[in-house]
Design a protein around this motif. Structure first.
Motif, PDB file in Angstrom:
ATOM      1  N   GLY A 213     -15.000  11.731  39.842  1.00 12.10           N
ATOM      2  CA  GLY A 213     -16.464  11.832  39.017  1.00 12.10           C
ATOM      3  C   GLY A 213     -16.060  11.841  37.616  1.00 12.10           C
ATOM      4  O   GLY A 213     -15.235  11.752  37.058  1.00 12.10           O
ATOM      5  N   PHE A 214     -17.239  11.978  36.991  1.00 14.92           N
ATOM      6  CA  PHE A 214     -17.431  11.972  35.559  1.00 14.92           C
ATOM      7  C   PHE A 214     -18.183  12.978  35.155  1.00 14.92           C
ATOM      8  O   PHE A 214     -19.297  13.519  35.459  1.00 14.92           O
ATOM      9  N   CYS A 215     -17.345  14.061  34.518  1.00 17.14           N
ATOM     10  CA  CYS A 215     -17.905  15.270  34.265  1.00 17.14           C
ATOM     11  C   CYS A 215     -18.112  15.303  32.680  1.00 17.14           C
ATOM     12  O   CYS A 215     -17.203  15.534  32.052  1.00 17.14           O
ATOM     13  N   ASP A 216     -19.426  15.198  32.343  1.00 17.29           N
ATOM     14  CA  ASP A 216     -19.556  15.342  30.848  1.00 17.29           C
ATOM     15  C   ASP A 216     -21.108  15.511  30.483  1.00 17.29           C
ATOM     16  O   ASP A 216     -21.922  15.364  31.546  1.00 17.29           O
ATOM     17  N   THR A 217     -21.497  15.828  29.166  1.00 16.33           N
ATOM     18  CA  THR A 217     -22.745  15.906  29.245  1.00 16.33           C
ATOM     19  C   THR A 217     -23.570  15.023  29.335  1.00 16.33           C
ATOM     20  O   THR A 217     -25.068  15.296  29.620  1.00 16.33           O
ATOM     21  N   ILE A 218     -23.380  13.481  29.057  1.00 17.43           N
ATOM     22  CA  ILE A 218     -24.486  12.628  29.817  1.00 17.43           C
ATOM     23  C   ILE A 218     -24.079  12.040  31.197  1.00 17.43           C
ATOM     24  O   ILE A 218     -24.674  11.100  31.801  1.00 17.43           O
ATOM     25  N   ALA A 219     -23.170  12.903  31.907  1.00 20.94           N
ATOM     26  CA  ALA A 219     -22.952  12.705  33.428  1.00 20.94           C
ATOM     27  C   ALA A 219     -23.212  13.682  34.345  1.00 20.94           C
ATOM     28  O   ALA A 219     -24.452  14.149  34.326  1.00 20.94           O
ATOM     29  N   PHE A 220     -22.333  14.300  35.078  1.00 21.70           N
ATOM     30  CA  PHE A 220     -22.642  15.553  35.738  1.00 21.70           C
ATOM     31  C   PHE A 220     -21.918  16.750  35.356  1.00 21.70           C
ATOM     32  O   PHE A 220     -20.824  16.785  34.679  1.00 21.70           O
ATOM     33  N   SER A 221     -22.288  17.990  35.967  1.00 24.96           N
ATOM     34  CA  SER A 221     -21.839  19.107  35.370  1.00 24.96           C
ATOM     35  C   SER A 221     -20.672  19.593  36.384  1.00 24.96           C
ATOM     36  O   SER A 221     -20.549  19.061  37.409  1.00 24.96           O
ATOM     37  N   PRO A 222     -19.959  20.440  35.741  1.00 24.09           N
ATOM     38  CA  PRO A 222     -18.751  21.088  36.667  1.00 24.09           C
ATOM     39  C   PRO A 222     -19.275  21.517  37.981  1.00 24.09           C
ATOM     40  O   PRO A 222     -18.693  21.284  38.919  1.00 24.09           O
ATOM     41  N   ALA A 223     -20.547  22.143  37.961  1.00 23.72           N
ATOM     42  CA  ALA A 223     -20.753  22.603  39.536  1.00 23.72           C
ATOM     43  C   ALA A 223     -21.314  21.472  40.248  1.00 23.72           C
ATOM     44  O   ALA A 223     -20.956  21.582  41.545  1.00 23.72           O
TER      45      ALA A 223
END
Length: 405
Positions: A213-223
């Motif tokens: 997955g891509f976890c970052d501000t422009i992608a997806f949240s940790p949750a």
């Protein structure tokens, strides 16, 4: 070990076994490797080898042998390029600005959705062949440029086909949580669809070896990523994560808590993330090609990772937007010059630690009995040349599962 149990013996070679704790990669000045049915049955000093009987002998002429190289993070299967975005970045546009304007991953998604499997395979083979020509024997290939069930299936089927078309081990990673597809307005609803439909179907079809997955501000949240990981865990699939590339979203710590194989990029990794990765033995996959290509200035915390004992792997991150790189040798040079890794760390990063990042260290990554006989034979005087040179290719021979390729 008898002659009838040995197919091929490589002799008159210098070995860099890359075995953990052996010191400087376990250099063996006059080494020998014996193979049976694709697996190593002996790797060590020639004068300590047991009676091997009759076999095919290959005189290496004093050349160096390392484990076959491993590119543990690629987006190899995609359609088109993003040269126009490269020009925009040179003019001052940021990665985030391009993405928010409909470029970035979204533009590759559009091109990839429109391509046939035949087109995708033809384009990907060019990239794959460049890696194989430099001694790569295992490559990880991510999906993530489809973002719908049909195209993600197409990408993973193409990745599977590449492992049939070429003598290489391919591991397939589902990266459905790469970006929000254009037909979805709500990230949470898309993650529901990914977890409830896309991933289970693709796993049932035998197309998925791991989940990313891509976890970052422009992608997806940790949750949201945590929900993806839970779905992967229900299916018995290992996980990994694009984390801390553009900001510190605390994705690496989440990945480590979830027992992730690796957390990748890590430019904005903090002390808590490092501690979590060290405790979980999660590998840090460094991607200097993306750092270089996007002109990033925030260097991953290499010294802190080193002090904490976090294993560090190196990969090309081959992708059309931020790392159009198909040279693992150049990735090593970049890791040394931009991130200040040592030669030994670079070599381990594309062999032993890359295997660890894929959960495959029991099968590849070092020269020792029981592992696949994946070898790279080099025309170099010393292994440092593999990291030092910015061009050229000193590969003499590439062996995959005991066979010349």
């Amino acid at each position: 070990m008898r002659g009838r149990n040995v197919d091929t013996i490589w002799m008159n070679a210098r070995l860099l076994t890359m075995m953990q704790g052996a010191g400087h990669g376990a250099v063996i000045a006059d080494g020998m490797i014996a193979c049976h049915q694709g697996r190593i049955v002996y790797a060590g000093p020639a004068d300590a080898a047991p009676d091997l009987g009759s076999a095919r002998f290959v005189d290496c002429g004093g050349r160096w042998i390392t484990p076959g190289l491993i590119d543990c993070h690629t987006h190899l299967v995609h359609c088109g390029n993003r040269a126009h975005e490269f020009e925009a970045r040179l003019a001052g546009a940021s990665y985030e600005e391009i993405a928010r304007a409909g470029g970035g991953i979204a533009s590759t998604v559009a091109a990839t959705r429109a391509a046939s499997e035949v087109e995708l395979e033809a384009q990907a083979l060019v990239r794959l062949d460049a890696l194989l020509a430099e001694g790569v024997t295992t490559v990880e290939i991510k999906s993530g440029y489809g973002l719908d069930l049909g195209t993600e299936r197409k990408l993973l089927r193409t990745a599977t086909a590449l492992g049939v078309q070429r003598a290489v081990s391919v591991t397939r990673t589902f990266l459905g949580a790469h970006a929000l597809p254009p037909e979805h307005a709500d990230k949470d609803a898309y993650i529901d669809h990914l977890c409830d439909t896309m991933l289970p179907v693709l796993a049932q079809e035998g197309l998925v070896d791991a989940v990313d997955g891509f976890c970052d501000t422009i992608a997806f949240s940790p949750a949201q990523i945590e929900r993806v990981f839970a779905a992967a865990r229900r299916l018995g699939l290992p996980v990994k994560l694009h984390a801390e590339q553009l900001s510190n979203s605390h994705g690496a710590a989440l990945a480590a808590r979830q027992g992730a194989l690796s957390a990748d990029h890590l430019e904005y990794l903090d002390a808590a993330g490092i501690a979590a990765m060290a405790a979980a033995e999660t590998v840090a996959v460094l991607l200097p090609g993306a750092f270089y290509f996007t002109r990033e200035t925030q260097v991953p915390p290499i010294a802190a990772l080193r002090r904490a004992g976090v294993p560090m792997a190196i990969a090309t991150d081959c992708n059309p937007g931020t790392s159009p790189l198909t040279s693992l040798l150049l990735a090593m040079n970049m890791a040394a010059t931009l991130f200040r890794l040592t030669v030994a760390e670079c070599l381990a990063g594309v062999t032993r630690e890359a295997a660890r990042a894929l959960g495959m260290l029991d099968r590849i990554g070092t020269l020792e009995p029981g592992k696949w006989c994946d070898l790279a034979i080099w025309d170099v005087e010393r292994p440092a040349e593999l990291v030092y040179a910015m061009s050229g290719n000193p590969l003499h021979a590439r062996i995959w599962r005991g066979q010349d390729t």
